[in-house]
Write an enzyme that holds these catalytic residues in place. Structure first.
Site, PDB file in Angstrom:
ATOM      1  N   VAL A  68       5.204  -0.545  -6.281  1.00 56.19           N
ATOM      2  CA  VAL A  68       4.275  -1.659  -6.071  1.00 56.19           C
ATOM      3  C   VAL A  68       2.817  -1.243  -6.188  1.00 56.19           C
ATOM      4  O   VAL A  68       1.928  -2.107  -6.287  1.00 56.19           O
ATOM      5  CB  VAL A  68       4.527  -2.360  -4.718  1.00 56.19           C
ATOM      6  CG1 VAL A  68       5.905  -2.981  -4.677  1.00 56.19           C
ATOM      7  CG2 VAL A  68       4.309  -1.402  -3.542  1.00 56.19           C
ATOM      8  N   ASN A  94       8.098  -6.786   1.242  1.00 55.70           N
ATOM      9  CA  ASN A  94       8.421  -5.938   2.390  1.00 55.70           C
ATOM     10  C   ASN A  94       8.047  -4.477   2.205  1.00 55.70           C
ATOM     11  O   ASN A  94       8.002  -3.731   3.185  1.00 55.70           O
ATOM     12  CB  ASN A  94       9.931  -6.061   2.660  1.00 55.70           C
ATOM     13  CG  ASN A  94      10.436  -5.058   3.665  1.00 55.70           C
ATOM     14  OD1 ASN A  94      10.207  -5.184   4.857  1.00 55.70           O
ATOM     15  ND2 ASN A  94      11.121  -4.022   3.172  1.00 55.70           N
ATOM     16  N   SER A 153       3.174  -6.528  10.860  1.00 51.26           N
ATOM     17  CA  SER A 153       3.583  -5.692  11.992  1.00 51.26           C
ATOM     18  C   SER A 153       2.821  -6.145  13.227  1.00 51.26           C
ATOM     19  O   SER A 153       1.703  -6.676  13.114  1.00 51.26           O
ATOM     20  CB  SER A 153       3.266  -4.218  11.716  1.00 51.26           C
ATOM     21  OG  SER A 153       3.447  -3.417  12.873  1.00 51.26           O
ATOM     22  N   TYR A 167      -2.063   2.709   9.063  1.00 53.26           N
ATOM     23  CA  TYR A 167      -1.020   1.693   9.233  1.00 53.26           C
ATOM     24  C   TYR A 167      -1.583   0.478   9.965  1.00 53.26           C
ATOM     25  O   TYR A 167      -1.382  -0.670   9.542  1.00 53.26           O
ATOM     26  CB  TYR A 167       0.169   2.275  10.000  1.00 53.26           C
ATOM     27  CG  TYR A 167       1.381   1.367   9.972  1.00 53.26           C
ATOM     28  CD1 TYR A 167       2.226   1.353   8.872  1.00 53.26           C
ATOM     29  CD2 TYR A 167       1.672   0.523  11.038  1.00 53.26           C
ATOM     30  CE1 TYR A 167       3.332   0.517   8.826  1.00 53.26           C
ATOM     31  CE2 TYR A 167       2.769  -0.323  11.006  1.00 53.26           C
ATOM     32  CZ  TYR A 167       3.606  -0.312   9.896  1.00 53.26           C
ATOM     33  OH  TYR A 167       4.684  -1.161   9.854  1.00 53.26           O
ATOM     34  N   SER A 170      -4.041  -1.293   7.567  1.00 48.99           N
ATOM     35  CA  SER A 170      -3.391  -1.998   6.458  1.00 48.99           C
ATOM     36  C   SER A 170      -2.676  -3.246   6.946  1.00 48.99           C
ATOM     37  O   SER A 170      -2.764  -4.314   6.305  1.00 48.99           O
ATOM     38  CB  SER A 170      -2.424  -1.071   5.723  1.00 48.99           C
ATOM     39  OG  SER A 170      -1.350  -0.657   6.561  1.00 48.99           O
ATOM     40  N   LYS A 171      -1.983  -3.166   8.060  1.00 50.91           N
ATOM     41  CA  LYS A 171      -1.248  -4.334   8.555  1.00 50.91           C
ATOM     42  C   LYS A 171      -2.198  -5.398   9.112  1.00 50.91           C
ATOM     43  O   LYS A 171      -1.904  -6.596   9.037  1.00 50.91           O
ATOM     44  CB  LYS A 171      -0.219  -3.911   9.587  1.00 50.91           C
ATOM     45  CG  LYS A 171       0.918  -3.057   9.020  1.00 50.91           C
ATOM     46  CD  LYS A 171       1.666  -3.769   7.897  1.00 50.91           C
ATOM     47  CE  LYS A 171       2.859  -2.963   7.404  1.00 50.91           C
ATOM     48  NZ  LYS A 171       3.621  -3.663   6.341  1.00 50.91           N
TER      49      LYS A 171
END
Length: 278
Positions: A68, A94, A153, A167, A170-171
């Site tokens: 991706v 996902n 998340s 993380y 990004s979320k």
């Protein structure tokens, strides 16, 4: 009344080789959908073959290797899905990674984290999602129909010291992207929603055994006293994809065993200066 059923629908699932993505794909096949599994690893072909063998539903399975991070590869993936199946009704976006030390681990502090580690997570979780969302929207806007479900998340909804800086960043960005896209896509009869899982047993942090203390700490943060399973997320994913949620878009839907309702770790558990060096 619209139902939860998606039989006859054409579905794409990225990050479908294992974990939450594979559980969603399995649920869709069981519902009678035509499901295209995509993953960065060619093991997705084996995963899809096994899924087809095990399925008792009327659905069919296809598999694709796609990174991706590569915008051209994602464009080709979406074109291949439409060429093979005639349309795209549902995209489960996902694909995601972590594998970077958390705030509570050595090397996870803001002044210790390498830019390469930061960029590696952002390339997949944010840029990869952008490519997948962009080309799913391209197809669905033309159709004037579709449902997009993104894996965010609970770490995108609050600070989470047990996971890494990139993380969380990004979320958090994913949450904003989903809300923004819902404004544009609504007039095209295309819905977009996000799943916000809490701690779920997947390979996102690596395939090796987790330290027992870390496992216990996560369990202590969940009122239901256990980690989530990928199948725990798949049911909500089906709801958001189906006609049963036909008036739902731009939402961030938590599935975390009650963890986000609970206070996080006490402040004295956070990193602190080493006073012995003074």
């Amino acid at each position: 009344m619209d139902t939860l059923h998606i039989d006859g629908q054409v579905v794409l699932v990225t990050g479908a080789g294992s974990g939450i993505g594979h559980a969603i794909a399995r649920a869709c096949v069981a519902e009678g959908a035509t499901v295209h599994l995509a993953d960065v690893s060619d093991t997705v072909h084996d995963a899809a073959g096994k899924l087809a063998e095990e399925s008792t539903g009327a659905g069919t399975v296809a598999s694709h290797v796609c990174d991706v991070r590569d915008k051209d590869a994602v464009r080709v993936l979406l074109d291949d899905v439409v060429a093979a199946s005639g349309r795209l009704d549902i995209s489960f976006l996902n694909a995601g990674i972590n594998g970077v030390p958390s705030l509570l681990q050595p090397g996870g502090a803001i002044d210790e984290l390498s830019f390469e580690a930061w960029r590696g997570v952002m390339d997949v979780n944010l840029d990869g999602l952008f490519h997948s969302l962009q080309h799913s929207a391209r197809v669905m806007k033309k159709q004037r129909s579709g449902s997009i479900v993104v894996t965010a998340s609970t770490a995108g909804l609050r600070a989470e010291p047990r996971v890494s800086y990139p993380y969380v960043a990004s979320k958090s960005a994913v949450v904003g992207l989903v809300r923004q896209a819902s404004l544009e896509l609504a007039r095209f009869n295309v819905r977009i929603n996000a799943l916000a899982p809490g701690p779920v047993v997947t390979n996102i942090g690596g395939t090796g055994p987790r330290p027992a203390a870390a496992v216990a700490a996560w369990e202590d943060s969940v009122p239901m006293r256990r980690w989530g399973r990928p199948d725990d997320v798949a049911g909500l994913a089906l709801l958001l994809a189906s006609g049963a949620s036909s008036w739902m878009t731009g939402g961030i839907h938590v599935v975390d065993g009650g963890a986000s309702a609970l206070t996080q770790i006490p402040s004295d558990a956070l990193p602190a200066p080493d006073t012995t060096a003074l």
